[in-house]
Design an enzyme around this catalytic site. Sequence first.
Site: not given
Length: 244
Positions: A13-14, A63, A142, A155-157, A159, A188
């Site tokens: 959606s964005r 999801v 990422s 987060y790193v684990a 990803k 980004i």
Amino acid sequence: MPTPGTALVTGASRGLGAAIAVRLAADGWAVAVNYRHGRDGALDVVERIRDAGGTAEAFGADVVDEDAVPALLEEVAATLGPVTAVVANATGPHPEIAVEDLTWRDHLDQLEFFVKSPTLLVRAALPGMRAAGGGRVVLIGSDLADRAPAGMSAYVAAKSAQVGLTKTWAKELGPHGITVNLVQPGWIPVERHAGIDTSAYETEVPLGRMGRPEDVAATVAHLVSEAGGFITGQRISVNGGHVL
């Protein structure tokens, strides 16, 4: 594999998801624009695609929900045709948490988006891909998996776990003509970064500029194309050389 066919882009959606959806539609894919909360944004993306002559529909679904994902794939197939390309882009909050404050729930919050969701999506899409003689899976990761900043261990684990999924699924699904790849963007800037000073980061990028959503979309577009059909099991950083 019929290419282009129907592509499902989650979290579209964005941001990066919207750019990916627009690009795939421009390449001839019928695009399922998935959203969880951003219905208006998803409808705007669909309108942009249709105004440009493309085919798209918006589909609301969570999801990470084990019942919602198979229902989503069925609804997309009934509306646009069987999904032969899955772009697992959906994400959620990823706060900085010091290790002394880190909980198992913090890990699970990240694993649900970046491991559970792709697993549900691929599992639900497999029958259609096999019937079509092949398919494409692209996970959006990422480059923080390589940069590993302090305070971002959950987060790193999660990803980093996507790297293992990509390699294993590429080997397992390759005999069915299904490619699996991981795209790892750097920072980004998208809508939520409006007004943030990017100059310090930009000086660290060898190509001397910030990345754009279209840079990520172009990479995804190649991987799902017929021309990208001999690329599988790879992780590709889209960050201007920021991590080498």
